[in-house]
Every structure is written in structure tokens, then in C-alpha cells.
Design an enzyme around this catalytic site. Structure first.
Site, short mmCIF file in Angstrom:
data_model
loop_
_atom_site.label_atom_id
_atom_site.label_comp_id
_atom_site.label_asym_id
_atom_site.label_seq_id
_atom_site.Cartn_x
_atom_site.Cartn_y
_atom_site.Cartn_z
N GLU A 199 0.83 -1.21 0.00
CA GLU A 199 0.00 0.00 0.00
C GLU A 199 0.87 1.27 0.00
OE1 GLU A 199 -4.16 -1.45 2.09
OE2 GLU A 199 -2.69 -0.43 3.33
N GLU A 221 -6.73 -7.29 -0.91
CA GLU A 221 -7.23 -7.20 0.47
C GLU A 221 -8.67 -6.72 0.47
OE1 GLU A 221 -5.16 -4.80 3.28
OE2 GLU A 221 -3.17 -5.46 2.66
#
Length: 689
Positions: A165, A323
């Protein structure tokens, strides 16, 4: 900003990430370093039960692998990789760089990032690094190379997961290292300081620079910072984060050129820090993280938008959902639990919109740390739980849907999204500070979603030839080439709709003179002489058949004039703009160009969207009850289609006019498809004769 020389790289030689996965991917983040050996043994047994075939490993493992500088402890990870391979599970192996270990930030505190007010972001959470600092970069590259050298030939390795991320917590770093890199970036962009001064309009407020060395990031200042300085810092920051990814990726490619690389993006309606369209060409496969917002009653619509944006970044190719959550998260003000039915719907919405893998954070719910109350595939309470049963159910459903792998979503409507326009539209000192770019994007997306229209979310520079409807909400900043691209779509025959505060400035945030909407003035056949933003709680009435007869608008209005050949289809009713155009339409070549000069309420926008859908011919061939989502994926050869029917309501419904085989229940469908309340059905459709 440091630049590496990219190695010679042949994309055709890269092994597909799912080459050794049968059907769709299923799994999540796996953190064995948090658990003793007996728990890890149980994990393997339960993973087989659930049907897990893909895991992300070692994302936050740097301090475990290298607890002290130069002392490497590989044993636990060696065992994990071997055991997962023996269990038939593939690994998206991380570079382990997502958070530097405490010994590194203690020895080199200069690598820590800073806020615009000078606050240093210290060790103790994650991502405590400045991506532009050469010391951090050297350490991160060294760790990345170690991972590649040790595991590059391991049979469990399917994909490199670069960092994690990137930019999530520090999308903008104002440290000294960032300032130095920013100056280098500006020098590369403009070439001379005079060109920078011209682009930034530095004659205003005595801001003219004598040298690039005088330039700073837009730090906290006595008044508004230069808007183009802010905009360029946004561009630089996105590029700096991408440069960091590229450096780590190129290190991996030098050692393991056959292994694909990606990083998990965050294409959501709230993540504006990175221009992900500019990242797309550097990813061997697009991977995305997405979490619904519990307080949002239409979170399933936002999920659909984010999934379509991920597919848009992927250029229409299948992508990985890296995710999402089985139930509650830990970081919202109130973290609502999901039902297993909602978790299944969330997962299959992503699949319907192009995901070839469904993954979660994380496999086993942590017992310690900041995310211990974040749900997982295996919860604290163990296997006698709805969450675990839902996990196993989802694994079975995904196995039954394996045949959709590799297929694509087809859409004839395009919604234009542009990150620089987003950044620029929300700069300070504008007509209103209440305008939020993604609110306008989401409003239009939601209206089309309610009509059952499949939408591709693409940048304004994308190839628009395949679209019959093109919607551009609040495209405040637009380059000449992109504006011409949008106009060409109308000339070719598309219905093009452009909304207020579009076409106003060029790429330097300099106003296009002669009247708004600037770049689109000739296309739309309108000229606005000034904006009339509405105050908090102020409303205006809008009348016209195109908006359903009468509608209410807020936030924005304009003093607009129409040019010859432009039709006024809705006007303001009452107030200082009474009788003036609110919505216009103009024939352009073989198509039409619409201008929406205000923000309509839901009913008015739904009516207008319906008008545009009818005119453009993109109305879907199947009718669905309100709250029921119908999406098709199509095989590459076009011979097979799969219809996903997702029921977000509390009522049983039936979809008529379909035949084929329902894959979830393995049953024949001969004309009507029942979809129970809260359920999902996937139909392999019988080809029309």
C-alpha cells in the site's frame, strides 16, 4: 529523485501470476511470524479445508528477518515457503520493506518522513520512511535483493508483492529529502527556472524564483500557498512513490525476470494521493485493496465504483483483489460486523467486475498489535463461527466459478476520472470549498448503477471509440489533448455529458480565458460569465423534461449563455438566475454534447441519467429490481458470457429472460433466475441462436 537504469526486460517471458492456480485465486495476508509452530501447523490444515490457494507472505517481516543489522534469520520463512508449497498454495512474496525495523530508524532518523508543518512521523507504527531518502532506499533495495536471491527459484513463488500500500499513510512527505527530490523533479519537468515561473504565475505575490534551489515544497505558510506549486507537489509525490516501486521492482527483475511484480493499490473514492493511471504500465498485474465504510448505507455502490476503477487502471484486464475484510475493520469510528452473506456479496461484486482473485487481510486474526480487532478469515473465536463458515463457503463458491477466470467486463458507457483534476479541483481559494471531486463522480456513477448500466472508469486521455455514452464530472483541469479526445467522442456519435466546473484550467492550473467552461466551451456551445455558488442549505429549483419535470439543485449554479445551435433543456426557476440555462444539449457531428451546470438532487440526476442512457442506446437488455446488480463478464473469444446477479435487498427476486447453467448451485435455468434475498447467483448464459 534517483533514477535506476531499467534492465532489459521481456514481458512475454514473465510467468502469469496464476499459472499454477486452478481457477480463481483465494486467500489473504499470512503472517506466520506472529504465531508459534503448533498454530502454523493448524493453519495449513484449515487452509486446505477452506480451499486457500494464494497467500501474501512477509509483508511486515523485515524486523523478524533482520532483527539486528546484518543478522539474518531465514529459518521460519524457509519453512513457511516449503510448507505452503507442499500444501499446494502459491505465494505472493513481499519484499518485506513495508516498515523499516527500529534499529534502522534509530541509527538513521533522517529517513523519517515529515508533515507540512515540520512534524516528524516517528517509528512505532508502519511506513516510517521517506521514499526519497537515499539511505532508506539503499536499505530497502538491499532487503529486496536478499528476498529475490533466496526465494527467486522457490516453487511456491507466484508473484512479487512490492512493499505494501505504497503511500497509504504518507502520500505527501515534506522532509528535506523530499524537498531535494522535488527540485530535481521540477528541473526535469520545466528545464529552466523561467519556465517554472511562467507555469506557476509567480509574478503574483512576489513569488518569482531566481533558481530551483529557492523552491520548497508547499509547507505551512501565512496564507494560501501557490496553487500550481501545490499541484506540482501532488504530481511529484505520486511520481516519487512510483519511482520507489520501480526501483524495488527493477531489483527483482534483475534477479528473477520471469516472476511478475505488483503492489497493492487502493483504488477507492477516498484515495487521492497517487495517480494510479500513471502507475498502470509498471505493474505486471493490477492488485487492489478495498474496504467498505460501515456508516455508508450505499457502500455496495461505492465498492462497485472502486472495482470498476481498478479495472480501468488495469486497462480492462483481470486484476487481483489483494485485500478486503471478512467482517469488521479496526480503523473506522464504529466498526460494524458484516454478515457472511454481505462478505460473500462483497467478494463476488469484485469478481463480477473483473477480479480473478479474492484475498483478505488477513488469514488469522492477530492477538496483539493495532489490528487485533480487524477481522480475518479465521477469527479469534475459531472455527465454530459464522465468519469461518462464511470463509469456507466462499472458497467453495469461488471454486465453482473457476471458469470465469480471464474473462473481461464489457461496457459501452465511460465515466472519466482524472487524478490531477481531482487534486486541482480541491485546491483552496476556489468559488466554493464544499466541492468534493469524488462526490460528483460517485453521484453520476450511482445514477448509472441504479439504471443497471455497466461503466468503465477511465482517464480522459483513454481511447473512447468503443463508448456510446461518456460522462465527465467536474473535469476542472484538462489538457488540450484530453479535451480534444472528449470532443472527438461526440463527433464520432457518442452522447457526451460534462458537468459544472469543467474545462476551467490547463495543466498548470491557469484559467482558460474567454468564458467558462474553457476547454469545452465550443463543444458545448455555452459560455458562462461567472459562477454563482450556493450557500450552505441553499437550494434552487430546476425545471425541464430532461430532469423529470422539476428538480432541486444545490452547491453550484452559473450565469450561462447559450450559443447558436445549443438547446436549453432545463432552466433555473426563480432567484437571480431565473430563466437561465441549467442543462443544455447540442448536436455535435454524429453525436451530442450535454452541459450540466448545477448539482441536481437524486431524483433530478436519475431522470437526466435516464435521458442520456436512452439517447445513447446503452440501456441494458435485462431489467432488474431496484437494489439488484447485474454484471456480465465475457470470454476473450466472445463465445461465453457469465451473468452475475447480486441481490442487495431483503426480498427474493427473479430475473426473467435468461437461460443457461447457474454455477453456484449447478442447476439449469430455463427462462427465469431466482435470486434469494442477499444472495448471489452466477449464470453461464446459453448463447442466443
Amino acid at each position: 529523485m534517483r533514477r535506476r537504469t531499467s534492465p532489459t526486460f521481456d514481458p512475454a517471458a514473465v510467468t502469469p501470476w496464476n499459472a499454477r492456480i486452478d481457477g480463481l485465486g483465494f486467500g489473504g495476508d499470512y503472517n506466520p511470524e506472529q504465531w508459534p509452530a503448533d498454530v502454523r501447523a493448524e493453519d495449513l490444515h484449515l487452509m486446505r479445508e477452506a480451499g486457500v490457494n494464494l497467500l501474501s507472505v512477509a509483508i511486515f517481516a523485515w524486523a523478524t528477518i533482520e532483527p539486528r543489522e546484518g543478522e539474518l534469520e531465514w529459518g521460519w520463512l524457509d519453512d513457511t515457503m516449503d510448507q505452503l508449497h507442499a500444501a499446494g498454495i502459491q505465494v505472493a512474496l513481499a519484499t518485506a520493506t513495508a516498515s523499516p525495523p527500529p534499529w534502522l530508524t534509530r541509527r538513521h532518523p533522517e529517513i523519517l518522513p515529515q508533515r507540512a508543518d515540520g512534524t516528524v512521523l516517528h517509528q512505532g507504527a508502519r511506513q516510517s520512511y521517506a521514499v526519497t531518502h537515499p539511505v532508506h532506499r539503499d536499505y530497502a533495495l538491499r532487503m529486496t535483493a536478499r528476498m529475490a536471491e533466496r526465494y527467486g527459484d522457490h516453487p511456491a513463488l507466484a508473484l512479487w508483492h512490492v512493499d505494501n500500500e505504497i503511500g497509504c499513510h504518507v502520500p505527501r512527505d515534506y522532509s528535506d529529502a523530499a524537498a531535494t527530490a522535488f527540485r530535481t523533479w521540477l528541473n526535469e519537468r520545466y528545464g529552466t527556472i523561467d519556465r517554472l515561473n511562467d507555469a506557476w504565475g509567480t509574478a503574483f505575490w512576489s513569488q518569482r524564483y531566481a533558481t530551483f534551489d529557492d523552491v520548497l515544497p508547499p509547507l505551512v505558510a501565512p496564507m494560501f500557498a501557490n496553487p500550481t506549486q501545490q499541484l506540482d507537489f501532488d504530481r511529484f509525490s505520486s511520481d516519487a512513490l512510483l519511482d520507489y516501486y520501480r526501483d524495488l521492482r527493477d531489483t527483482l527483475r534483475e534477479i528473477t525476470p520471469q516472476v511478475p511484480t505488483t503492489t497493492n493499490l487502493m483504488t477507492t473514492s477516498t484515495t487521492k494521493g497517487m495517480d494510479y493511471f500513471s502507475w498502470a504500465d509498471d505493474l505486471d498485474v493490477v492488485a487492489n485493496d478495498h474496504y467498505t465504510i460501515a456508516a455508508d448505507p450505499e457502500r455496495h455502490v461505492e465498492l462497485a465504483l472502486s472495482a470498476d476503477l481498478a479495472r480501468g487502471v488495469a486497462g480492462g484486464e483481470p486484476w487481483i483483489l489483494m485485500e478486503h475484510s471478512t467482517s469488521a475493520v479496526n480503523w473506522q469510528p464504529r466498526n460494524r460486523a458484516k454478515t457472511p452473506a454481505e462478505m460473500l456479496r462483497n467478494s463476488l461484486q469484485h469478481v463480477a467486475r473483473g477480479a480473478d482473485s479474492v484475498m483478505f487481510f488477513q488469514w488469522r486474526q492477530s492477538r496483539a498489535g493495532a489490528e487485533k480487532f480487524h477481522s480475518a478469515m479465521l477469527p479469534h473465536a475459531g472455527t465454530d463461527t459464522d465468519v469461518w463458515r462464511g470463509t469456507v463457503e466462499l472458497g467453495g463458491v469461488l471454486q465453482s466459478l473457476g471458469e470465469v477466470r480471464g474473462s473481461r467486463v464489457e461496457a459501452r458507457a465511460a465515466l472519466l476520472v482524472d487524478y490531477p483534476a481531482w487534486w486541482a479541483a480541491e485546491l483552496d481559494s476556489h468559488p466554493t470549498q464544499d466541492l468534493r471531486y469524488m462526490d460528483e463522480v460517485r453521484s453520476w456513477y450511482s445514477a448509472l448503477w441504479r439504471l443497471g448500466v455497466s461503466v468503465d472508469v477511465v482517464p480522459p486521455r483513454a481511447d473512447l471509440d468503443g463508448y456510446d455514452l461518456v460522462v465527465a464530472p467536474t473535469l476542472y483541469l484538462v489538457e488540450d489533448e484530453a479535451a480534444a479526445n472528449v470532443a472527438a467522442a461526440a463527433e464520432r456519435g457518442a452522447t457526451v455529458a460534462i458537468t459544472f466546473f469543467s474545462g476551467i484550467v490547463d495543466e498548470h492550473d491557469q484559467v482558460r480565458l474567454g468564458g467558462y467552461p474553457g476547454a469545452f466551451r465550443d463543444l458545448l456551445g455555452v459560455r458562462t460569465e461567472e459562477f454563482v455558488p450556493l450557500q450552505v442549505d441553499e437550494r434552487v429549483e430546476v425545471v425541464g423534461k430532461a430532469v423529470g419535470g422539476d428538480a432541486t439543485a444545490d452547491l453550484w449554479s452559473e450565469k450561462t449563455h447559450v450559443l447558436d445551435g445549443t438547446e436549453v433543456v432545463a432552466t433555473y426557476d426563480g432567484g437571480p438566475l431565473a430563466g437561465r440555462p441549467a442543462v443544455t444539449r447540442r448536436d455535435v457531428g454524429a453525436g451530442t454534447a450535454w452541459y450540466v451546470g448545477t448539482r441536481l438532487d437524486r431524483e433530478g440526476l436519475d431522470a437526466l441519467a435516464r435521458t442520456l442512457v436512452e439517447e445513447s442506446g446503452v440501456r441494458p437488455d435485462l431489467e432488474a429490481p431496484a437494489g439488484v446488480e447485474l454484471v456480465r463478464r465475457r470470454s476473450d473469444d466472445g463465445a461465453t458470457t457469465w451473468l452475475f446477479a447480486i441481490n442487495h435487498t431483503e426480498d427474493d427476486v427473479t430475473i426473467d429472460g435468461v437461460t443457461g447453467v447457474e454455477l453456484v448451485g449447478d442447476s439449469a435455468v430455463g427462462g427465469s433466475l431466482p435470486v434469494p434475498a442477499g444472495a448471489v447467483r452466477v449464470l453461464r448464459e446459453t448463447p442466443a441462436r
